[in-house]
Design a protein around this motif. Sequence first.
Motif, PDB file in Angstrom:
ATOM      1  N   LYS A  22       3.384   8.615   2.268  1.00 51.66           N
ATOM      2  CA  LYS A  22       2.978   7.674   3.315  1.00 51.66           C
ATOM      3  C   LYS A  22       1.704   8.067   4.047  1.00 51.66           C
ATOM      4  CE  LYS A  22       6.585   5.165   2.715  1.00 51.66           C
ATOM      5  NZ  LYS A  22       6.458   3.802   2.205  1.00 51.66           N
ATOM      6  N   THR A  23       1.167   9.227   3.768  1.00 60.54           N
ATOM      7  CA  THR A  23      -0.010   9.639   4.535  1.00 60.54           C
ATOM      8  C   THR A  23      -1.220   9.820   3.626  1.00 60.54           C
ATOM      9  OG1 THR A  23       0.284  12.015   4.283  1.00 60.54           O
ATOM     10  CG2 THR A  23       1.540  10.972   6.046  1.00 60.54           C
ATOM     11  N   PRO A  24      -2.410   9.730   4.205  1.00 60.32           N
ATOM     12  CA  PRO A  24      -3.611  10.000   3.410  1.00 60.32           C
ATOM     13  C   PRO A  24      -3.583  11.397   2.795  1.00 60.32           C
ATOM     14  CG  PRO A  24      -4.214   9.009   5.503  1.00 60.32           C
ATOM     15  CD  PRO A  24      -2.739   9.303   5.574  1.00 60.32           C
TER      16      PRO A  24
ATOM     17  N   GLU B 298      -1.920  11.288  -0.522  1.00 56.26           N
ATOM     18  CA  GLU B 298      -2.784  10.699  -1.538  1.00 56.26           C
ATOM     19  C   GLU B 298      -3.884  11.669  -1.934  1.00 56.26           C
ATOM     20  OE1 GLU B 298      -2.534   8.434  -3.559  1.00 56.26           O
ATOM     21  OE2 GLU B 298      -0.810   7.449  -2.664  1.00 56.26           O
ATOM     22  N   TYR B 299      -4.420  12.378  -0.933  1.00 55.96           N
ATOM     23  CA  TYR B 299      -5.484  13.339  -1.238  1.00 55.96           C
ATOM     24  C   TYR B 299      -4.965  14.453  -2.137  1.00 55.96           C
ATOM     25  CZ  TYR B 299      -8.397  11.175   2.398  1.00 55.96           C
ATOM     26  OH  TYR B 299      -9.148  10.298   3.134  1.00 55.96           O
TER      27      TYR B 299
ATOM     28  N   MET C 127      -2.606  14.261  -4.334  1.00 58.18           N
ATOM     29  CA  MET C 127      -2.467  13.746  -5.700  1.00 58.18           C
ATOM     30  C   MET C 127      -3.830  13.487  -6.339  1.00 58.18           C
ATOM     31  SD  MET C 127       0.983  11.459  -5.629  1.00 58.18           S
ATOM     32  CE  MET C 127       0.920  10.733  -3.999  1.00 58.18           C
ATOM     33  N   ALA C 128      -4.784  13.079  -5.508  1.00 57.44           N
ATOM     34  CA  ALA C 128      -6.117  12.812  -6.044  1.00 57.44           C
ATOM     35  C   ALA C 128      -6.797  14.116  -6.463  1.00 57.44           C
ATOM     36  CB  ALA C 128      -6.962  12.080  -5.002  1.00 57.44           C
TER      37      ALA C 128
ATOM     38  N   GLY D  14      -5.065  15.360  -9.468  1.00 63.00           N
ATOM     39  CA  GLY D  14      -5.185  14.447 -10.601  1.00 63.00           C
ATOM     40  C   GLY D  14      -6.569  14.448 -11.211  1.00 63.00           C
TER      41      GLY D  14
ATOM     42  N   VAL E 254     -13.105  12.515  -0.945  1.00 59.72           N
ATOM     43  CA  VAL E 254     -11.881  13.186  -0.499  1.00 59.72           C
ATOM     44  C   VAL E 254     -12.239  14.596  -0.003  1.00 59.72           C
ATOM     45  CG1 VAL E 254      -9.674  14.134  -1.309  1.00 59.72           C
ATOM     46  CG2 VAL E 254     -10.421  11.885  -2.081  1.00 59.72           C
TER      47      VAL E 254
ATOM     48  N   ARG F 129     -18.910  12.783   1.199  1.00 57.81           N
ATOM     49  CA  ARG F 129     -18.344  12.166   2.409  1.00 57.81           C
ATOM     50  C   ARG F 129     -19.429  11.687   3.359  1.00 57.81           C
ATOM     51  NH1 ARG F 129     -13.112  12.748   3.404  1.00 57.81           N
ATOM     52  NH2 ARG F 129     -13.146  12.679   5.662  1.00 57.81           N
TER      53      ARG F 129
ATOM     54  N   ILE G 197      -8.628   8.444 -10.593  1.00 58.78           N
ATOM     55  CA  ILE G 197      -7.503   9.373 -10.518  1.00 58.78           C
ATOM     56  C   ILE G 197      -6.464   8.761 -11.455  1.00 58.78           C
ATOM     57  CG2 ILE G 197      -5.869  10.553  -8.991  1.00 58.78           C
ATOM     58  CD1 ILE G 197      -8.795  10.945  -8.156  1.00 58.78           C
ATOM     59  N   PRO G 198      -6.373   9.246 -12.702  1.00 62.32           N
ATOM     60  CA  PRO G 198      -5.716   8.484 -13.759  1.00 62.32           C
ATOM     61  C   PRO G 198      -4.282   8.053 -13.468  1.00 62.32           C
ATOM     62  CG  PRO G 198      -6.336  10.716 -14.503  1.00 62.32           C
ATOM     63  CD  PRO G 198      -6.930  10.532 -13.159  1.00 62.32           C
TER      64      PRO G 198
ATOM     65  N   ARG H 169      -2.708   7.578 -10.606  1.00 63.97           N
ATOM     66  CA  ARG H 169      -2.431   6.812  -9.391  1.00 63.97           C
ATOM     67  C   ARG H 169      -2.647   5.314  -9.622  1.00 63.97           C
ATOM     68  NH1 ARG H 169       0.960   8.404  -7.052  1.00 63.97           N
ATOM     69  NH2 ARG H 169       0.366   7.623  -5.024  1.00 63.97           N
TER      70      ARG H 169
ATOM     71  N   LEU I  98      -9.353   5.656   2.902  1.00 65.74           N
ATOM     72  CA  LEU I  98      -7.954   5.754   3.337  1.00 65.74           C
ATOM     73  C   LEU I  98      -7.838   5.837   4.854  1.00 65.74           C
ATOM     74  CD1 LEU I  98      -6.116   8.054   0.762  1.00 65.74           C
ATOM     75  CD2 LEU I  98      -5.661   5.667   1.297  1.00 65.74           C
TER      76      LEU I  98
ATOM     77  N   GLY J 283      -1.986   8.763  11.399  1.00 70.62           N
ATOM     78  CA  GLY J 283      -1.760   9.666  10.283  1.00 70.62           C
ATOM     79  C   GLY J 283      -0.957   9.060   9.146  1.00 70.62           C
ATOM     80  N   MET J 284      -0.542   7.797   9.309  1.00 71.96           N
ATOM     81  CA  MET J 284       0.245   7.161   8.244  1.00 71.96           C
ATOM     82  C   MET J 284      -0.562   6.023   7.635  1.00 71.96           C
ATOM     83  SD  MET J 284       3.339   8.581   8.374  1.00 71.96           S
ATOM     84  CE  MET J 284       4.791   7.567   8.262  1.00 71.96           C
ATOM     85  N   ILE J 285      -0.438   5.873   6.327  1.00 71.04           N
ATOM     86  CA  ILE J 285      -1.124   4.766   5.658  1.00 71.04           C
ATOM     87  C   ILE J 285      -0.397   3.463   5.986  1.00 71.04           C
ATOM     88  CG2 ILE J 285      -1.704   3.760   3.418  1.00 71.04           C
ATOM     89  CD1 ILE J 285      -1.846   6.636   2.329  1.00 71.04           C
TER      90      ILE J 285
END
Lengths: 325, 515
Positions: free
Chosen positions: A193-195, A198-199, A201-202, A205, A215, B323, B343-344, B346, B357, B364-366
């Motif tokens: 649920k948080t960035p 995702e970061y 995993m990115a 990955g 990122v 960035r 990012i394959p 995802r 994001l 702090g939550m998406i």
Amino acid sequence: MTSTSNAPATSAPTFRRFSFSLRDAGTLIGLIVIMAVFAALVPGFISERNLVNILQQSSINACLALGMTLVIISGGIDLSVGPTAAISAVVTASLLVAGTPIPLAILAGLGVGVLCGLINGGLVAYVGLQPFIVTLGTLSTYRAIALIYTGGNPVLGIPPGFRSLFNGNLFGIPTPVLIVAVVAIAAWILLKKTPIGEYLMAVGGNEEAAYVAGVPIARTKITAYVISGGLAALASLILIGRLGAAEPILGNLWELDAIAAAAIGGASLMGGKGSILGTILGAIILGAMRNGLTLMNVQAFYQLLATGLIILVAMMIDRATRGRE
Amino acid sequence: MTPRLRFESISKSFPGVNALTDVSFDVAPGEIHGLLGENGAGKSTLLRILSGVYRPTSGTVFVDGEAVAFRKPMDARAAGIAMIHQELQQVPHLSVAQNMFLGHSLTHMGGMFVSRREQEARAAEALSMIDKTIDPSAPISSLKVAQRQIVEIGRALLDKAKVIAMDEPTSSLTPSEFDRLAEVIASLSQSGVSIIYVSHKMDEVFRICQRSSIMRDGKLVDIVDLARVSETDVIAKMVGRELMQEEHNSFVTDTVKLEAKKLSSTTRIRDVSFTLHKGEVLGIAGLVGSGRTELLRLLAGVDRLSAGSISIDGKEQSFSNPRDAIAAGIGLVPEERKREGIIPLRPVAINMALASLGSFSSGGMINNFKLRATAQDLLTRVNLRPFQLDRPIRLFSGGNQQKAIIARWLAAKSQILLFDEPTRGIDVGAKSEIYHLIEDLAREGHSIIVVSSELPEVIRLSDRVLVIREGRIAATIERDQLSESAIVAHAIPGANADADDARIARPRVNLQDNP
């Protein structure tokens, strides 16, 4: 661009809030099979008391494995969790024995774990060393610090107040199980649920692509190691709560069980992939195995053999069902 | 006459997909048969069936009139079918002869020792039919790609191949190397070997082959006699519609969006200055290795400047990582999508949101609903297909992955978009979609830089072209002066350079570049 561009608006797929992946289902089936086998072989294995036992015996490894999962997802590995736990344990125990208030001692112990993780993360992210090598180095270094700090002797006399906190019961459930459940939920939220999730995993990955997409690579990696260090410290508090003493050699080979749980649960050591639920199930699989074999009075040598085989079998099933890519 | 090779009603389905449906055609002995189709048309699946990697769901393959059912690649090899893959499958530090005998070495003393000398003699014999200049004892890594390909053909001859299937054999050859390969193929054909030639390059297929099968969506669309059809007809059959020759539209304004002054880097860039206007599409052409990609990487903050300055909207910028550049409104659509883009594992929606994001998060939550809504919007806009936001991006075609990366920068509200080889590894259909998208973005006021090796692409898209040579700007060509010859003249170092070896696209209908 005529028919297709209109279609999505009507068939908007709803977002799946809780996804129970096929891989997690596989891990769950594995657990059920193992439970069924032991239920048939060992009378009383399925009793409520023994099931709670299994959870309690799995809690330390589950705690470590959660941190390990995040590190593995980020494309790294943390071999230093055992010694990190050891430093944290002896520091916390010494403080407690010296009369430091319990909350303060706990914070200090967790702080030591976080610091160990910060060092690992910094060496990986800023110095650019390989995670395996960094944590192999700190594996020895941290262990040495714990031994030097205590002169090799256990720290005895941990006060009952602390012990009841980490080795007590709440609503009939052992506190370690509750603590790890809370950590697992937090880790699940972090990952899903948080960035930051995702970061992680990115970065694991495809680090290059993640970098080009902006990122924050270093920060993400360090976060993973810090969490892993913190959770190693938490695991050590559970252990010294149970034992009432802190040995500088505690946590030997913890990293291997933690990696095994994460891998059984579907984490890929190549990075970019892993599951919190899977890791928890993986830790319970390992815990149930040990519990069952002990109840069957199987010799320790054979228990080790069984653990090794279960890891290999799990990975082979994983490989076979994933198909060729 | 019995056909050398016959596909009869070959179908192959994978869970959820029919990769091939009822494909039938014959190849005569000594025929050079083309196999054309877009990515995903089923060419590779057909070749894999021929070479024993897959078994057909239904249908039969006949070799010299006999039905064959290959269970593994070795079976196909034993039946005289040889495959030459696009990515050569050779072991670099082994010798030419060792590579040719890989997997079935000649041995003596009951298999204990490899007879090196005999292998080399036999290899030399096989190679002498096609190329006498290759030394069988030389390590394969010392050979050029073209020679290594010849070695693969030699290996096929060693196996007494009756059919040689070549998958995109020329993707990394220069035109003169291609001529040599064409000769080899012609002589093979004369000696009775049948060739199946898979390529995206129309002009090659027309030059080398007599007939060609055309595939689309797993079906055989037509078998054409190449002497009697035009390239345009063939493309229309491949794509299923006519590709329009399109006009260039210009949306340049007078507002300067980005100004680069005397940029230099340790990565080859020397003293590069230019301006980019709002609504402009600036093309960058040059040979591979001239510094085109490096220039984009500087602008995107991936590499660091060693001298010079970049200003956006008149404000000087300093990028220490991507960035910073993203925050300043720059987005890079990289050349190597697999390595630097996706990012394959995802979902495509997450890949789209990756650069922004923060803007989809609160506390702090998406915020999934917000992310979702934006993904719906932007991925509809770039016409993502299939429109499945939760599908891992690796399962999409190259063109659709590219669309998702473009959407990533739309989500990040980037004003300056840098495209490095925007249509590399992308189908003809998706290619024209990407062109339209770039044009639309310019119309909306985005500023765009396009680096491309394909001159027709640069010319189609650009309002102005910078030609880069050895890290410097060799020329700036305005729209009204723009032609392929003008670009080539500035791109090649020295007045009479060997244009043949310049790896810049020939004016040809280049249906797909090598991925």
